[in-house]
Design a protein around this motif. Structure first.
Motif, PDB file in Angstrom:
ATOM      1  N   PRO A 244      27.577 -38.111  35.056  1.00 23.09           N
ATOM      2  CA  PRO A 244      26.589 -37.956  33.633  1.00 23.09           C
ATOM      3  C   PRO A 244      26.981 -37.021  32.865  1.00 23.09           C
ATOM      4  O   PRO A 244      27.134 -35.752  33.457  1.00 23.09           O
ATOM      5  CB  PRO A 244      25.535 -38.060  34.216  1.00 23.09           C
ATOM      6  N   HIS A 245      27.103 -37.062  31.501  1.00 25.41           N
ATOM      7  CA  HIS A 245      27.686 -35.883  30.538  1.00 25.41           C
ATOM      8  C   HIS A 245      26.878 -36.484  29.175  1.00 25.41           C
ATOM      9  O   HIS A 245      26.914 -37.687  29.131  1.00 25.41           O
ATOM     10  CB  HIS A 245      28.804 -35.874  30.603  1.00 25.41           C
ATOM     11  N   CYS A 246      26.648 -35.511  28.267  1.00 27.53           N
ATOM     12  CA  CYS A 246      26.160 -35.906  26.905  1.00 27.53           C
ATOM     13  C   CYS A 246      25.268 -37.013  26.873  1.00 27.53           C
ATOM     14  O   CYS A 246      25.354 -37.860  25.896  1.00 27.53           O
ATOM     15  CB  CYS A 246      27.491 -36.104  26.356  1.00 27.53           C
TER      16      CYS A 246
ATOM     17  N   ARG B  24      30.159 -36.799  18.290  1.00 24.28           N
ATOM     18  CA  ARG B  24      29.519 -36.293  19.465  1.00 24.28           C
ATOM     19  C   ARG B  24      29.352 -37.494  20.325  1.00 24.28           C
ATOM     20  O   ARG B  24      29.066 -38.573  20.040  1.00 24.28           O
ATOM     21  CB  ARG B  24      28.123 -35.565  18.962  1.00 24.28           C
ATOM     22  N   ASP B  25      29.639 -37.176  21.531  1.00 31.33           N
ATOM     23  CA  ASP B  25      29.274 -37.940  22.822  1.00 31.33           C
ATOM     24  C   ASP B  25      27.846 -38.231  22.913  1.00 31.33           C
ATOM     25  O   ASP B  25      27.244 -37.237  22.865  1.00 31.33           O
ATOM     26  CB  ASP B  25      30.107 -37.546  23.908  1.00 31.33           C
ATOM     27  N   TRP B  26      27.349 -39.488  22.899  1.00 33.59           N
ATOM     28  CA  TRP B  26      25.967 -39.651  22.855  1.00 33.59           C
ATOM     29  C   TRP B  26      25.541 -40.874  23.486  1.00 33.59           C
ATOM     30  O   TRP B  26      25.150 -41.738  23.111  1.00 33.59           O
ATOM     31  CB  TRP B  26      25.642 -40.070  21.154  1.00 33.59           C
TER      32      TRP B  26
ATOM     33  N   ARG C 107      27.840 -47.613  31.686  1.00 32.87           N
ATOM     34  CA  ARG C 107      29.052 -48.275  32.654  1.00 32.87           C
ATOM     35  C   ARG C 107      30.078 -47.024  32.444  1.00 32.87           C
ATOM     36  O   ARG C 107      31.167 -47.125  33.421  1.00 32.87           O
ATOM     37  CB  ARG C 107      29.863 -49.418  31.828  1.00 32.87           C
ATOM     38  N   HIS C 108      29.985 -46.075  31.466  1.00 34.40           N
ATOM     39  CA  HIS C 108      30.975 -44.880  31.467  1.00 34.40           C
ATOM     40  C   HIS C 108      30.745 -43.778  32.717  1.00 34.40           C
ATOM     41  O   HIS C 108      31.740 -43.241  32.919  1.00 34.40           O
ATOM     42  CB  HIS C 108      30.407 -44.040  30.101  1.00 34.40           C
ATOM     43  N   PHE C 109      29.814 -44.115  33.241  1.00 33.22           N
ATOM     44  CA  PHE C 109      29.105 -42.948  34.193  1.00 33.22           C
ATOM     45  C   PHE C 109      29.486 -43.559  35.514  1.00 33.22           C
ATOM     46  O   PHE C 109      29.357 -44.943  35.757  1.00 33.22           O
ATOM     47  CB  PHE C 109      27.704 -42.598  34.096  1.00 33.22           C
TER      48      PHE C 109
HETATM   49 ZN    ZN Z   1      31.569 -39.511  27.418  1.00 33.16          ZN
END
Ligand code: ZN
Ligand code: VGL
Length: 203
Positions: free
Chosen positions: A71-73, A52-54, A60-62
């Protein structure tokens, strides 16, 4: 599929399914074949792992913090929960990834279980030689996980009817399939993989 096989279900989470924050077109189509596959593995006494993406709320991913994704997970939120129709057998090992705010961590091999054991070590402990993979998204986490599994020397069977891609740019999923095939992944339908683990047909 035989002794030494394990099933890796990649990121079948609400935010990657229709109406989710980062919906993958047709993302929920993977649930039905993966439920059948997981039941087959459990019946054969073979391990099932689910990544799972957590993410933390700030990473930095967003987009907004330098990344490309809405924004997700976000950990512990409904969007990060597994799809409600996904049936994970008792004993499924949950692998969380993307926890570090400085990393994209697309690959499940960048993740760890609740005790902090990295996926690669868990698979080694279980004597896994062959990883059967399905889930989301073909062009990101499935791709990265399959390429890392090959780098780790595992045989990989990709369930072609149990994956779906983001296709941020048209053709991304096809490119990812080519890369995975060139890396030595074997493509297989869920039905064919199930026949093999249940021994209904000679391999
Ligand atoms: Zn992700
Ligand atoms: C993923 C984009 C961003 C994935 C995760 O699970 O494929 N894709 N984060």
């Amino acid at each position: 599929m035989q002794k030494g096989a394990a099933l890796l279900i990649v990121d079948v989470q609400n935010d990657f399914c229709p109406d989710g924050a980062l919906a993958v077109p047709g993302g929920d189509r993977v649930v039905e074949p993966l439920n059948r596959m997981a039941a087959g593995f459990a019946a054969a006494g073979l391990p099932v792992l689910a990544s799972r993406d957590w993410h933390p709320p700030l990473t930095r991913h967003f987009s907004g913090s330098g990344g490309i994704w809405p924004p997700h997970c976000v950990r512990e939120t409904p969007g990060a929960a597994f799809h409600p129709a996904l049936r994970l057998p008792a004993g499924t090992v949950v692998i969380s990834k993307g926890i570090d705010p400085d990393e994209d961590a697309y690959s499940a091999f960048a993740g760890q279980d609740a005790a902090g054991n990295p996926l690669g070590e868990i698979l080694a402990c279980l004597r896994v030689k062959q990883l059967v993979v399905g889930g989301l998204a073909t062009d990101y986490c499935v791709r990265s996980s399959v390429l890392d599994a090959r780098k780790a020397g595992l045989e990989v069977v990709l369930l072609t009817d149990a994956i779906a891609g983001v296709d941020l740019a048209a053709g991304d999923s096809d490119t990812a399939l080519d890369e995975m095939e060139r890396a030595g992944a074997i493509f297989c339908s869920t039905d064919e993989a199930l026949r093999r683990i249940s021994g209904l047909s000679a391999p």
